[in-house]
Design a protein around this motif. Structure first.
Motif, short mmCIF file in Angstrom:
data_model
loop_
_atom_site.label_atom_id
_atom_site.label_comp_id
_atom_site.label_asym_id
_atom_site.label_seq_id
_atom_site.Cartn_x
_atom_site.Cartn_y
_atom_site.Cartn_z
N ALA A 2 4.11 -9.11 -11.25
CA ALA A 2 4.12 -10.30 -12.10
C ALA A 2 2.74 -10.92 -12.21
O ALA A 2 2.41 -11.57 -13.20
N ASP A 3 1.88 -10.68 -11.21
CA ASP A 3 0.51 -11.20 -11.21
C ASP A 3 -0.44 -10.33 -12.04
O ASP A 3 -1.62 -10.64 -12.16
N GLY A 4 0.06 -9.23 -12.60
CA GLY A 4 -0.76 -8.34 -13.42
C GLY A 4 -1.48 -7.26 -12.65
O GLY A 4 -2.16 -6.42 -13.24
N GLU A 5 -1.36 -7.24 -11.34
CA GLU A 5 -2.02 -6.22 -10.52
C GLU A 5 -1.31 -4.89 -10.65
O GLU A 5 -0.09 -4.81 -10.52
N ARG A 6 -2.09 -3.82 -10.88
CA ARG A 6 -1.54 -2.46 -10.98
C ARG A 6 -1.40 -1.86 -9.59
O ARG A 6 -2.26 -2.06 -8.74
N ALA A 7 -0.35 -1.09 -9.41
CA ALA A 7 -0.12 -0.39 -8.13
C ALA A 7 0.55 0.94 -8.42
O ALA A 7 1.11 1.15 -9.50
N ASP A 18 -7.59 8.22 -13.34
CA ASP A 18 -7.11 6.85 -13.15
C ASP A 18 -7.51 6.06 -14.37
O ASP A 18 -8.48 6.40 -15.05
N ILE A 19 -6.78 5.02 -14.65
CA ILE A 19 -7.13 4.09 -15.73
C ILE A 19 -7.58 2.80 -15.08
O ILE A 19 -6.88 2.23 -14.24
N VAL A 20 -8.77 2.35 -15.46
CA VAL A 20 -9.32 1.10 -14.95
C VAL A 20 -9.40 0.13 -16.12
O VAL A 20 -9.92 0.46 -17.19
N ILE A 21 -8.86 -1.07 -15.92
CA ILE A 21 -8.87 -2.10 -16.96
C ILE A 21 -9.89 -3.15 -16.57
O ILE A 21 -9.79 -3.76 -15.51
N ASP A 22 -10.91 -3.36 -17.43
CA ASP A 22 -11.95 -4.32 -17.09
C ASP A 22 -11.52 -5.75 -17.43
O ASP A 22 -10.42 -5.98 -17.94
N ALA A 23 -12.38 -6.71 -17.14
CA ALA A 23 -12.06 -8.13 -17.32
C ALA A 23 -11.76 -8.48 -18.77
O ALA A 23 -11.04 -9.45 -19.03
N ASN A 24 -12.28 -7.70 -19.72
CA ASN A 24 -12.03 -7.95 -21.14
C ASN A 24 -10.79 -7.24 -21.65
O ASN A 24 -10.47 -7.32 -22.83
N GLY A 25 -10.10 -6.51 -20.77
CA GLY A 25 -8.89 -5.82 -21.16
C GLY A 25 -9.12 -4.41 -21.67
O GLY A 25 -8.16 -3.73 -22.05
N ALA A 26 -10.39 -3.95 -21.71
CA ALA A 26 -10.67 -2.59 -22.17
C ALA A 26 -10.22 -1.59 -21.10
O ALA A 26 -10.40 -1.83 -19.91
N HIS A 27 -9.62 -0.49 -21.56
CA HIS A 27 -9.13 0.55 -20.67
C HIS A 27 -10.17 1.68 -20.59
O HIS A 27 -10.64 2.15 -21.62
N HIS A 28 -10.48 2.12 -19.38
CA HIS A 28 -11.45 3.19 -19.15
C HIS A 28 -10.79 4.30 -18.34
O HIS A 28 -10.06 4.01 -17.38
N LEU A 29 -11.05 5.56 -18.72
CA LEU A 29 -10.52 6.69 -17.97
C LEU A 29 -11.57 7.15 -16.96
O LEU A 29 -12.71 7.42 -17.32
N ASN A 30 -11.19 7.23 -15.71
CA ASN A 30 -12.01 7.84 -14.66
C ASN A 30 -11.36 9.17 -14.32
O ASN A 30 -10.22 9.19 -13.87
N LEU A 31 -12.09 10.27 -14.55
CA LEU A 31 -11.52 11.59 -14.36
C LEU A 31 -12.16 12.34 -13.21
O LEU A 31 -13.37 12.25 -12.98
N THR A 32 -11.33 13.06 -12.48
CA THR A 32 -11.77 14.06 -11.52
C THR A 32 -11.22 15.36 -12.06
O THR A 32 -10.01 15.60 -12.03
N TYR A 33 -12.10 16.22 -12.60
CA TYR A 33 -11.62 17.37 -13.36
C TYR A 33 -12.51 18.58 -13.13
O TYR A 33 -13.63 18.48 -12.62
N GLU A 34 -11.99 19.72 -13.56
CA GLU A 34 -12.75 20.97 -13.62
C GLU A 34 -12.48 21.61 -14.97
O GLU A 34 -11.41 21.41 -15.55
N LEU A 35 -13.45 22.35 -15.47
CA LEU A 35 -13.28 23.12 -16.71
C LEU A 35 -13.15 24.59 -16.34
O LEU A 35 -13.86 25.09 -15.49
#
Length: 87
Positions: free
Chosen positions: A41-46, A69-86
């Protein structure tokens, strides 16, 4: 595709399947990813979960696999953080 069960008093959980098109570390292409999280309810992701869909990469991202992972910044923008291999 996005599905959620949410109550403003208690929070809720969502699951989603999305497609990305653009570049990752200079490699152009597309891939699909699935993710889910619970929000209080506080908006925190878990309990976040994020995976790149096997076999979904195209172009220079063909063969991409991994997690993220998806990180949401203070302005509400969503950013993808990837750990990947090609490949």
């Amino acid at each position: 595709l996005f599905c959620s069960a949410f109550d403003p008093t208690h929070g809720g959980t969502y699951v989603a399947l999305e497609s990305f098109g653009g570049q990752v570390d200079g490699h152009h292409g597309t891939f699909s990813f699935a993710h889910a999280a619970t929000t209080g309810a506080d908006g925190e992701r878990a309990d976040g979960w994020f995976t790149i869909v096997a076999g979904s990469g195209t172009g220079e991202l063909t063969g991409i696999h991994g997690k993220g992972d998806i990180v949401i910044d203070a302005n509400g923008a969503h950013h993808l953080n990837l750990t990947y291999e090609l490949g």
